[in-house]
Design a protein around this motif. Structure first.
Motif, PDB file in Angstrom:
ATOM      1  N   SER A   1     -18.375  96.311  25.862  1.00 49.74           N
ATOM      2  CA  SER A   1     -17.412  95.249  26.121  1.00 49.74           C
ATOM      3  C   SER A   1     -17.186  95.023  27.608  1.00 49.74           C
ATOM      4  CB  SER A   1     -16.066  95.582  25.459  1.00 49.74           C
ATOM      5  OG  SER A   1     -16.178  95.534  24.060  1.00 49.74           O
ATOM      6  N   SER A   2     -17.423  96.051  28.407  1.00 50.73           N
ATOM      7  CA  SER A   2     -17.142  95.967  29.835  1.00 50.73           C
ATOM      8  C   SER A   2     -18.414  95.652  30.615  1.00 50.73           C
ATOM      9  CB  SER A   2     -16.536  97.291  30.322  1.00 50.73           C
ATOM     10  OG  SER A   2     -16.384  97.311  31.716  1.00 50.73           O
ATOM     11  N   ALA A   3     -18.468  94.448  31.219  1.00 44.91           N
ATOM     12  CA  ALA A   3     -19.574  94.013  32.087  1.00 44.91           C
ATOM     13  C   ALA A   3     -20.944  94.289  31.489  1.00 44.91           C
ATOM     14  CB  ALA A   3     -19.452  94.691  33.452  1.00 44.91           C
ATOM     15  N   PRO A   4     -21.205  93.832  30.260  1.00 42.18           N
ATOM     16  CA  PRO A   4     -22.501  94.137  29.635  1.00 42.18           C
ATOM     17  C   PRO A   4     -23.687  93.510  30.358  1.00 42.18           C
ATOM     18  CG  PRO A   4     -21.306  92.495  28.349  1.00 42.18           C
ATOM     19  CD  PRO A   4     -20.360  92.982  29.407  1.00 42.18           C
ATOM     20  N   GLU A   5     -23.492  92.306  30.958  1.00 45.14           N
ATOM     21  CA  GLU A   5     -24.602  91.661  31.643  1.00 45.14           C
ATOM     22  C   GLU A   5     -25.077  92.497  32.830  1.00 45.14           C
ATOM     23  OE1 GLU A   5     -21.780  90.143  30.856  1.00 45.14           O
ATOM     24  OE2 GLU A   5     -22.327  88.515  29.488  1.00 45.14           O
ATOM     25  N   ALA A   6     -24.128  92.996  33.638  1.00 50.42           N
ATOM     26  CA  ALA A   6     -24.497  93.811  34.791  1.00 50.42           C
ATOM     27  C   ALA A   6     -25.155  95.114  34.356  1.00 50.42           C
ATOM     28  CB  ALA A   6     -23.260  94.102  35.646  1.00 50.42           C
ATOM     29  N   LYS A   7     -24.617  95.734  33.303  1.00 45.79           N
ATOM     30  CA  LYS A   7     -25.177  97.010  32.842  1.00 45.79           C
ATOM     31  C   LYS A   7     -26.536  96.822  32.194  1.00 45.79           C
ATOM     32  CE  LYS A   7     -20.581  98.902  32.549  1.00 45.79           C
ATOM     33  NZ  LYS A   7     -19.367  99.034  31.719  1.00 45.79           N
ATOM     34  N   MET A   8     -26.727  95.671  31.536  1.00 41.07           N
ATOM     35  CA  MET A   8     -28.050  95.373  31.006  1.00 41.07           C
ATOM     36  C   MET A   8     -29.041  95.205  32.150  1.00 41.07           C
ATOM     37  SD  MET A   8     -29.832  94.926  28.200  1.00 41.07           S
ATOM     38  CE  MET A   8     -28.707  94.424  26.889  1.00 41.07           C
ATOM     39  N   GLY A   9     -28.616  94.527  33.210  1.00 40.98           N
ATOM     40  CA  GLY A   9     -29.482  94.364  34.371  1.00 40.98           C
ATOM     41  C   GLY A   9     -29.834  95.690  35.020  1.00 40.98           C
ATOM     42  N   ILE A  10     -28.858  96.596  35.102  1.00 39.66           N
ATOM     43  CA  ILE A  10     -29.090  97.901  35.726  1.00 39.66           C
ATOM     44  C   ILE A  10     -30.069  98.734  34.899  1.00 39.66           C
ATOM     45  CG2 ILE A  10     -28.001 100.115  36.264  1.00 39.66           C
ATOM     46  CD1 ILE A  10     -25.477  98.478  37.045  1.00 39.66           C
ATOM     47  N   THR A  11     -29.824  98.818  33.584  1.00 38.22           N
ATOM     48  CA  THR A  11     -30.693  99.645  32.751  1.00 38.22           C
ATOM     49  C   THR A  11     -32.104  99.069  32.674  1.00 38.22           C
ATOM     50  OG1 THR A  11     -29.838  98.504  30.770  1.00 38.22           O
ATOM     51  CG2 THR A  11     -28.828 100.614  31.355  1.00 38.22           C
ATOM     52  N   GLN A  12     -32.215  97.729  32.611  1.00 38.48           N
ATOM     53  CA  GLN A  12     -33.541  97.126  32.590  1.00 38.48           C
ATOM     54  C   GLN A  12     -34.225  97.222  33.945  1.00 38.48           C
ATOM     55  OE1 GLN A  12     -35.191  96.123  29.934  1.00 38.48           O
ATOM     56  NE2 GLN A  12     -33.475  96.583  28.584  1.00 38.48           N
ATOM     57  N   ALA A  13     -33.427  97.305  35.023  1.00 40.76           N
ATOM     58  CA  ALA A  13     -34.018  97.546  36.344  1.00 40.76           C
ATOM     59  C   ALA A  13     -34.625  98.945  36.397  1.00 40.76           C
ATOM     60  CB  ALA A  13     -32.966  97.383  37.436  1.00 40.76           C
ATOM     61  N   ALA A  14     -34.035  99.881  35.640  1.00 34.77           N
ATOM     62  CA  ALA A  14     -34.604 101.224  35.563  1.00 34.77           C
ATOM     63  C   ALA A  14     -36.006 101.174  34.962  1.00 34.77           C
ATOM     64  CB  ALA A  14     -33.695 102.135  34.736  1.00 34.77           C
ATOM     65  N   TYR A  15     -36.207 100.269  34.003  1.00 38.33           N
ATOM     66  CA  TYR A  15     -37.562 100.048  33.463  1.00 38.33           C
ATOM     67  C   TYR A  15     -38.499  99.640  34.597  1.00 38.33           C
ATOM     68  CZ  TYR A  15     -41.397  97.650  31.058  1.00 38.33           C
ATOM     69  OH  TYR A  15     -42.639  97.246  30.644  1.00 38.33           O
ATOM     70  N   GLY A  16     -38.055  98.694  35.405  1.00 41.56           N
ATOM     71  CA  GLY A  16     -38.876  98.249  36.521  1.00 41.56           C
ATOM     72  C   GLY A  16     -39.144  99.360  37.518  1.00 41.56           C
ATOM     73  N   ALA A  17     -38.148 100.228  37.729  1.00 44.41           N
ATOM     74  CA  ALA A  17     -38.334 101.338  38.655  1.00 44.41           C
ATOM     75  C   ALA A  17     -39.414 102.287  38.155  1.00 44.41           C
ATOM     76  CB  ALA A  17     -37.012 102.088  38.844  1.00 44.41           C
ATOM     77  N   GLY A  18     -39.383 102.568  36.846  1.00 49.28           N
ATOM     78  CA  GLY A  18     -40.419 103.427  36.283  1.00 49.28           C
ATOM     79  C   GLY A  18     -41.795 102.809  36.402  1.00 49.28           C
ATOM     80  N   ALA A  19     -41.861 101.498  36.146  1.00 49.89           N
ATOM     81  CA  ALA A  19     -43.141 100.797  36.234  1.00 49.89           C
ATOM     82  C   ALA A  19     -43.605 100.651  37.681  1.00 49.89           C
ATOM     83  CB  ALA A  19     -43.023  99.416  35.583  1.00 49.89           C
ATOM     84  N   LEU A  20     -42.682 100.737  38.628  1.00 44.50           N
ATOM     85  CA  LEU A  20     -43.036 100.697  40.048  1.00 44.50           C
ATOM     86  C   LEU A  20     -43.626 102.027  40.503  1.00 44.50           C
ATOM     87  CD1 LEU A  20     -42.934  99.779  43.043  1.00 44.50           C
ATOM     88  CD2 LEU A  20     -40.517 100.460  43.053  1.00 44.50           C
ATOM     89  N   VAL A  21     -42.981 103.121  40.123  1.00 46.37           N
ATOM     90  CA  VAL A  21     -43.390 104.439  40.615  1.00 46.37           C
ATOM     91  C   VAL A  21     -44.685 104.909  39.963  1.00 46.37           C
ATOM     92  CG1 VAL A  21     -42.706 106.865  40.791  1.00 46.37           C
ATOM     93  CG2 VAL A  21     -41.007 105.060  41.140  1.00 46.37           C
ATOM     94  N   SER A  22     -44.830 104.652  38.648  1.00 44.83           N
ATOM     95  CA  SER A  22     -45.968 105.238  37.937  1.00 44.83           C
ATOM     96  C   SER A  22     -47.333 104.761  38.437  1.00 44.83           C
ATOM     97  CB  SER A  22     -45.838 104.990  36.432  1.00 44.83           C
ATOM     98  OG  SER A  22     -45.830 103.622  36.113  1.00 44.83           O
ATOM     99  N   PRO A  23     -47.513 103.473  38.812  1.00 44.19           N
ATOM    100  CA  PRO A  23     -48.832 103.104  39.362  1.00 44.19           C
ATOM    101  C   PRO A  23     -49.153 103.841  40.663  1.00 44.19           C
ATOM    102  CG  PRO A  23     -47.619 101.142  38.713  1.00 44.19           C
ATOM    103  CD  PRO A  23     -46.660 102.277  38.667  1.00 44.19           C
ATOM    104  N   LEU A  24     -48.116 104.125  41.462  1.00 42.84           N
ATOM    105  CA  LEU A  24     -48.338 104.870  42.697  1.00 42.84           C
ATOM    106  C   LEU A  24     -48.856 106.267  42.385  1.00 42.84           C
ATOM    107  CD1 LEU A  24     -45.067 103.876  44.617  1.00 42.84           C
ATOM    108  CD2 LEU A  24     -47.329 102.808  44.770  1.00 42.84           C
TER     109      LEU A  24
END
Length: 435
Positions: A157-180
């Motif tokens: 209920s509290s700021a779901p859009e921002a938290k969705m962006g943060i958790t999905q950004a974690a997906y991007g972080a994993g996909a950024l580091v793993s190719p390296l």
């Protein structure tokens, strides 16, 4: 006897109202707020590993082809079997959530990934079908964790859009580091590329322990209650509600959103998975081309956080159109201008544009779908969407086998055009299901 089900809508133009009001939380204690922080960190860890798995394959594909002597079409089976596992995991997650609960399924998902990645780490002594089996089991585990994690964040209920962006950004972080990381292993002696999966196994073990400590095998309702959220966006777990699945499948909006995300996820993984082969073969980028894949995933990660203010300013519906058009223009540059540097920069910017789309899709689902069907709906949408991560890369590989890897860019451009057209079909109205 089945109760008849009907579907109604509440007019909600997302271009005018960027979000639907959610129940406000009562004043929470400091302990409850910190509990939510710990939960978001743990869920970000599961999404980080999902991105890690998707991002690591691209740099490894040339080595896998060389080691097993595979064509583009045959190596594409990795995407197909991972997708098959993902679909089975997503569908199973819908039914098992009610029986076993949110916390337990997070651990089950981690266990499947540990087994699958362990098989892949031993590729040096295993035939290709066993390596593919590892990808299948990994897909089952990823789907189980992703469906649970994404639905949980969407239920906040509290700021779901921002938290969705943060958790999905974690997906991007994993996909950024793993190719390296994967690129470094491709430079080792023959066959040692598979040792990169040992690191993945270790990360999955950490993820399993983290989820066990934070969520303690509890149901989603219990976990939400522990952060002070008493009004649920999901039905109680542990209750037999067979009609939920039938109701969810009766909603047209669910399937339209799933189709949109099918093309989105497929396009995203197609770029991340094949761009290294394209850069090596067409742009003559050499062994360092794996870093270009990292640039794409890094752009995706940044887009999910840095573009949040723009999403809010222009409205999430309009934002999808803007990002799609920009990505098409950048892909045309990659295709038409024979410059390695320009192509590398454009690939990263395409990732930036594509980054916000999945979180926007999940937030949109939370706004337009019935709250009691949200978990089942997101599990279904996730299962269908991730199948795009197999179908479109496989089609790309099959086309490349006939026409060469240079066909990648025209195919991606076509998929982006289709993506924009599909977004016009996704409802902007709140759907009510009356039972």
């Amino acid at each position: 006897m089945d109760t008849p089900t009907s579907e109604k809508s509440i007019n909600l133009d997302q271009a005018i109202l960027p979000s639907l009001p959610r129940p406000s939380l009562p004043r929470r204690t400091r302990a409850e707020r910190w509990s939510e922080h710990y939960q978001i960190i743990a869920l970000s860890g599961t999404l980080f590993l999902s991105g890690w798995n998707d991002g690591s394959l691209g740099p490894l594909i040339p080595k896998i082809q060389e080691f097993y002597h595979l064509s583009y079409t045959i190596v594409s089976l990795l995407f197909v079997f991972k997708c098959t596992g993902y679909i089975l995991g997503a569908i199973g997650s819908m039914g098992l959530t009610e029986k076993y609960g949110f916390g337990k399924l997070l651990i089950v998902g981690a266990a499947f990934q540990i087994v699958g990645n362990s098989l892949q780490s031993a590729a040096l002594g295993l035939p290709f079908p066993v390596f593919v089996l590892g990808n299948f089991l990994t897909g089952v585990g990823l789907a189980t964790q992703n469906a649970q994690s994404t639905a949980y964040v969407a239920s906040l209920s509290s700021a779901p859009e921002a938290k969705m962006g943060i958790t999905q950004a974690a997906y991007g972080a994993g996909a950024l580091v793993s190719p390296l990381v994967a690129t470094q292993f491709t430079r080792l002696s023959h066959g040692k590329w598979s040792y990169s999966y040992i690191i993945t196994v270790g990360l999955n073990l950490l993820n399993a322990v983290h989820c066990a400590v934070v969520f303690r095998g509890k149901t989603q309702r219990e976990c939400l209650s522990s952060i002070g959220q008493r009004e649920q966006h999901v039905p109680a777990e542990g209750v037999d509600e067979p009609s939920y699945l039938r109701q969810m499948l009766s909603i047209k909006a669910v399937h339209l959103l799933a189709l949109f995300l099918f093309v989105y996820v497929g396009t995203e993984v197609t770029i991340g998975g094949w761009i290294v082969s394209f850069m090596i073969t067409v742009r003559h980028g050499g062994s360092s081309s794996g870093y270009i894949s990292a640039g794409f995933w890094g752009g995706l990660m940044l887009g999910r956080v840095l573009l949040l203010p723009l999403n809010k300013l222009i409205g999430e519906v309009r934002a999808v159109y803007v990002y799609t058009a920009t990505a098409i223009g950048l892909e045309l540059l990659i295709y038409l201008v024979p410059s390695l540097l320009l192509s590398s920069i454009s690939v990263a910017l395409v990732g930036l544009c594509l980054g916000p789309m999945f979180p926007i899709g999940m937030n949109h689902a939370a706004r337009i779908l019935p709250p009691k069907l949200l978990t089942a709906s997101i599990a279904w949408v996730a299962g269908i969407s991730i199948s795009g991560a197999a179908v479109l890369p496989f089609v790309t590989g099959a086309i490349a086998g006939q026409r060469g890897i240079g066909s990648l860019e025209p195919f991606v451009i076509g998929m982006l055009v289709l993506l924009g057209l599909l977004w016009t079909t996704v409802p902007r109205k709140r759907v009510l299901v009356l039972v």
